[in-house]
Design a protein around this motif. Structure first.
Motif, PDB file in Angstrom:
ATOM      1  N   LEU A 172      56.605  46.431 -51.922  1.00 48.14           N
ATOM      2  CA  LEU A 172      56.093  47.068 -50.843  1.00 48.14           C
ATOM      3  C   LEU A 172      54.610  47.926 -51.501  1.00 48.14           C
ATOM      4  CD1 LEU A 172      59.371  48.445 -49.397  1.00 48.14           C
ATOM      5  CD2 LEU A 172      57.660  46.615 -48.460  1.00 48.14           C
TER       6      LEU A 172
ATOM      7  N   GLU B 243      46.370  42.711 -49.510  1.00 48.83           N
ATOM      8  CA  GLU B 243      46.900  41.609 -48.793  1.00 48.83           C
ATOM      9  C   GLU B 243      46.668  40.172 -49.208  1.00 48.83           C
ATOM     10  OE1 GLU B 243      44.326  41.684 -45.081  1.00 48.83           O
ATOM     11  OE2 GLU B 243      44.664  43.897 -44.791  1.00 48.83           O
TER      12      GLU B 243
ATOM     13  N   THR C  23      52.253  40.971 -47.926  1.00 52.87           N
ATOM     14  CA  THR C  23      51.729  41.940 -47.219  1.00 52.87           C
ATOM     15  C   THR C  23      50.751  41.467 -46.075  1.00 52.87           C
ATOM     16  OG1 THR C  23      51.616  43.172 -48.997  1.00 52.87           O
ATOM     17  CG2 THR C  23      50.023  43.787 -47.470  1.00 52.87           C
TER      18      THR C  23
ATOM     19  N   CYS D  74      46.779  45.870 -44.962  1.00 54.85           N
ATOM     20  CA  CYS D  74      46.923  47.032 -46.080  1.00 54.85           C
ATOM     21  C   CYS D  74      45.510  47.935 -45.680  1.00 54.85           C
ATOM     22  CB  CYS D  74      46.926  46.713 -47.386  1.00 54.85           C
ATOM     23  SG  CYS D  74      47.628  47.972 -48.478  1.00 54.85           S
TER      24      CYS D  74
ATOM     25  N   SER E 174      50.414  50.385 -44.650  1.00 53.38           N
ATOM     26  CA  SER E 174      50.608  48.796 -44.892  1.00 53.38           C
ATOM     27  C   SER E 174      51.610  48.325 -44.023  1.00 53.38           C
ATOM     28  CB  SER E 174      50.987  48.502 -46.152  1.00 53.38           C
ATOM     29  OG  SER E 174      51.014  46.949 -46.643  1.00 53.38           O
TER      30      SER E 174
ATOM     31  N   VAL F  57      54.412  44.882 -43.798  1.00 53.64           N
ATOM     32  CA  VAL F  57      54.955  43.749 -44.735  1.00 53.64           C
ATOM     33  C   VAL F  57      55.602  42.818 -43.574  1.00 53.64           C
ATOM     34  CG1 VAL F  57      56.550  42.756 -46.443  1.00 53.64           C
ATOM     35  CG2 VAL F  57      55.310  45.292 -46.621  1.00 53.64           C
TER      36      VAL F  57
ATOM     37  N   ASP G 271      56.807  48.728 -41.972  1.00 56.47           N
ATOM     38  CA  ASP G 271      55.716  49.228 -42.461  1.00 56.47           C
ATOM     39  C   ASP G 271      55.900  50.641 -43.301  1.00 56.47           C
ATOM     40  OD1 ASP G 271      56.546  50.773 -40.171  1.00 56.47           O
ATOM     41  OD2 ASP G 271      54.508  51.010 -39.302  1.00 56.47           O
TER      42      ASP G 271
ATOM     43  N   SER H 211      53.680  37.991 -57.373  1.00 57.96           N
ATOM     44  CA  SER H 211      52.560  38.914 -57.430  1.00 57.96           C
ATOM     45  C   SER H 211      52.042  39.184 -58.425  1.00 57.96           C
ATOM     46  CB  SER H 211      53.135  40.080 -56.724  1.00 57.96           C
ATOM     47  OG  SER H 211      53.117  40.110 -55.344  1.00 57.96           O
TER      48      SER H 211
END
Length: 214
Positions: free
Chosen positions: A12, A72, A78, A81, A96, A98, A108, A191
């Motif tokens: 997040l 993003e 995501t 953002c 943001s 998600v 969000d 990520s």
């Protein structure tokens, strides 16, 4: 779909130290990234911690973390953002959203990023808890109201840093905690892999920040 759940709860993109009980337990290690979990008081969802060594200067990494719209591209799942307000070169607010697979509702949140560096140890913290207000609650989105985590960046030399990220979050709405915990390790791996690729881009490669000593 299970993989999507795990990715969402880890990534997040918020950040304050994850407070919990028990000891960190290693749950996976891949491509130089270790992921841990531990029990948290008064929560069925475990805290997550990921750590690795990056081929990056401290300024490179902080520049990427503060580059809100780019999240993003590297923070998995995501959807958007958006910068809300810049307070100073080292502090800002962003919003943001998600994405989650149907029939689940997207989440969000609004977060504040604040960067500080210890003048003696040179260790950097990037703190960005979820905060109320700033953006009205939207229809068909579940607002995240509680998220605590912390990026800890330890410079090793001019071209390497140790990165540690911890997070504990209440996603709101109805989602099974057992499912989140079972697949939580996959999100950080996705990520962190994308992060490493972005750090090689020219806009970050030679980054220099006035409030960071590499």
């Amino acid at each position: 779909m299970y993989k999507t759940f795990s990715i969402f709860f880890y990534l997040l993109f918020q950040v304050t130290l994850a407070a919990g009980q028990g000891k960190w337990q290693l749950i996976t290690e891949k491509q130089g990234t270790k992921v841990y979990s531990k029990e948290v008081a008064n929560s069925k969802i475990k805290a997550i911690k990921a750590e690795c060594v990056l081929n990056s200067s401290a300024s490179q990494l902080v520049t990427l973390l503060m580059d809100v719209p780019v999240a993003e591209q590297w923070v998995f799942h995501t959807k958007s953002c958006v910068l809300v307000k810049i307070i100073s070169p080292s502090e800002l607010y962003y919003y943001s959203e998600v994405s989650l697979p149907w029939p689940l509702e997207n989440r969000d949140f609004v977060a504040r990023i604040r960067v500080t560096q210890d003048p003696v140890t040179k260790i950097i913290t990037v703190d960005a808890p979820a905060v109320p207000g700033w953006v009205p609650v939207k229809k068909d989105l579940v607002r995240i109201s509680h998220s605590v985590g912390l990026w800890i960046i330890t410079p090793l030399d001019k071209e390497h840093v140790k990165l540690e990220y911890s997070l504990q979050v209440d996603p709101g709405g109805v989602l099974p905690a057992w499912l989140v915990n079972a697949f939580a390790a996959q999100g950080p791996l996705e990520s962190f892999k994308a992060m490493k690729e972005h750090l090689l881009l020219p806009k970050y490669k030679n980054a220099s920040l006035p409030f960071i000593t590499n």
